[in-house]
Write an enzyme that holds these catalytic residues in place. Sequence first.
Site, PDB file in Angstrom:
ATOM      1  N   HIS A 196       0.812  -1.231   0.000  1.00 52.03           N
ATOM      2  CA  HIS A 196       0.000   0.000   0.000  1.00 52.03           C
ATOM      3  C   HIS A 196       0.840   1.274   0.000  1.00 52.03           C
ATOM      4  CE1 HIS A 196      -0.030   1.608   4.236  1.00 52.03           C
ATOM      5  NE2 HIS A 196       0.352   0.374   4.524  1.00 52.03           N
ATOM      6  N   CYS A 237      -0.129  15.570  19.951  1.00 50.08           N
ATOM      7  CA  CYS A 237      -0.871  16.022  21.126  1.00 50.08           C
ATOM      8  C   CYS A 237      -2.179  15.282  21.329  1.00 50.08           C
ATOM      9  CB  CYS A 237      -1.153  17.511  21.019  1.00 50.08           C
ATOM     10  SG  CYS A 237       0.361  18.456  21.130  1.00 50.08           S
TER      11      CYS A 237
HETATM   12  C1  LIG Z   1       4.171   2.101   6.520  1.00 52.43           C
HETATM   13  C2  LIG Z   1       5.450   1.584   7.036  1.00 52.43           C
HETATM   14  C3  LIG Z   1       5.520   0.339   7.689  1.00 52.43           C
HETATM   15  C4  LIG Z   1       4.281  -0.480   7.984  1.00 52.43           C
HETATM   16  O1  LIG Z   1       3.735  -1.060   6.847  1.00 52.43           O
HETATM   17  P1  LIG Z   1       2.200  -1.594   6.906  1.00 52.43           P
HETATM   18  O2  LIG Z   1       2.042  -2.313   5.608  1.00 52.43           O
HETATM   19  O3  LIG Z   1       1.345  -0.383   7.029  1.00 52.43           O
HETATM   20  O4  LIG Z   1       2.112  -2.492   8.078  1.00 52.43           O
HETATM   21  C5  LIG Z   1       6.749  -0.108   8.108  1.00 52.43           C
HETATM   22  N1  LIG Z   1       7.863   0.612   7.902  1.00 52.43           N
HETATM   23  C6  LIG Z   1       7.845   1.808   7.279  1.00 52.43           C
HETATM   24  C7  LIG Z   1       9.119   2.547   7.071  1.00 52.43           C
HETATM   25  C8  LIG Z   1       6.642   2.335   6.835  1.00 52.43           C
HETATM   26  O5  LIG Z   1       6.618   3.531   6.235  1.00 52.43           O
END
Ligand SMILES: *Cc1c(COP(=O)(O)O)cnc(C)c1O
Length: 397
Positions: free
Chosen positions: A209, A333
């Site tokens: 994603h 916050c």
């Molecule tokens: C988004 C992200 C994740 C987590 O990935 P997901 O598919 O949302 O679990 C891990 N490491 C980094 C650097 C990310 O940007």
Amino acid sequence: MEKTCYKQNRRIYLDYAATTPCDLQVVEAMQPYFSKIFGNPSTLYSFGQEARRAMREARGKIAEFLGASPEEIIFTSGGTESNNTALKGVAYAGRNKGNHIITSSIEHHSVSESCKFLEKEGFKVTYLTVDEYGLVNPQDVKEAITDKTILISIMHANNEIGAIQPIKDIASIAREKEIYFHTDSVQTFAHIPVNVNDLGVDLLSMSAHKLYGPKGIGALYIKKGVKITPFMQGGDQEKRKRASTENIAGIAGFAKAVELAKEKMGNEEKKLTFLRDKLIKGILEKVEHSRLNGHPAQRLPGNVNVSIEYIEGESMVLNLDMKGIACSTGSACTSSSLEPSHVLLAIGLPHELAHSSLRFTIGRFTKEEDIDYVLEVLPEVVKKLRSMSPLYGEKEK
Ligand SMILES: *Cc1c(COP(=O)(O)O)cnc(C)c1O
């Protein structure tokens, strides 16, 4: 009249590091796998064979793009699971050899929280500091190694400030000492060149994603010969490294997203770098008392992170949202903790500057006019908020 309506309804998404929209071609490629080719790939009959074939093709495409062989790729539910699997998997499998892990102080929570969990399990973890740009010094890695070190995990690029780490150098230090090296490549895979042989890594995490694919699907590269202990128990899927019926539609979408990236990556990198630099330059020129966070050049093509003094990041995010601009802040916050981003603190920002940070991440569907719009709107928002800020008032006296 029509034009103003359009302007008022204008919505600009500049948070591509949080997630990306699915490319429509990805959605199309996933379609057959919900109701037509829906078989469980573990079954013997033709429904299962069709699903297996789709999975094999997808795995092949992703492996090839990474410079790996298909057997070295396991599908997971995303970056978080890939990171958990790499950290816990290697730690438990290597427990008889040692209990020491080296990581950085700016990792994604899925790595740092896995490390904290492992500390409770009796492992020792070294959290390396970074310099003012967010870069890990390979020499520090070398010095942190002990005869108990079994794993080094350093992210390829940081999701908040975009800092790209010297992975090749760190990996070669790890290899020399025969210690496994893992990198979280979620922000780099399919964005900048990522090849496991070139980087010299043993494990590498990906998430669909973040590259215009669907949510809930990712992968972990595990180099041939690297032993991991799965932390989930169940069936024999994914060479017994990841139980549960495979997400075939997600896997097909992931592969399509990789195919598109292969086609577009070079040009996209150039376009994003141009827009990034235009936005950085524009903000620093138009907004007084603003500063860039992270390295000016050693950063992801789409990442802009600035601190705008005397204003809370959250007020800016909410006010920009009212103008149709979606971005994020390292200030927290509204969450239960008042602590700002651990990354911004790690690069040495004082709390006030960390709380006044703003991150814009640019992506495939960003247009130059979107950047122009931000540069028109942001100074107005800053001016309005500063006029209400007691801190800024104090300063002007
Ligand atoms: C988004 C992200 C994740 C987590 O990935 P997901 O598919 O949302 O679990 C891990 N490491 C980094 C650097 C990310 O940007």
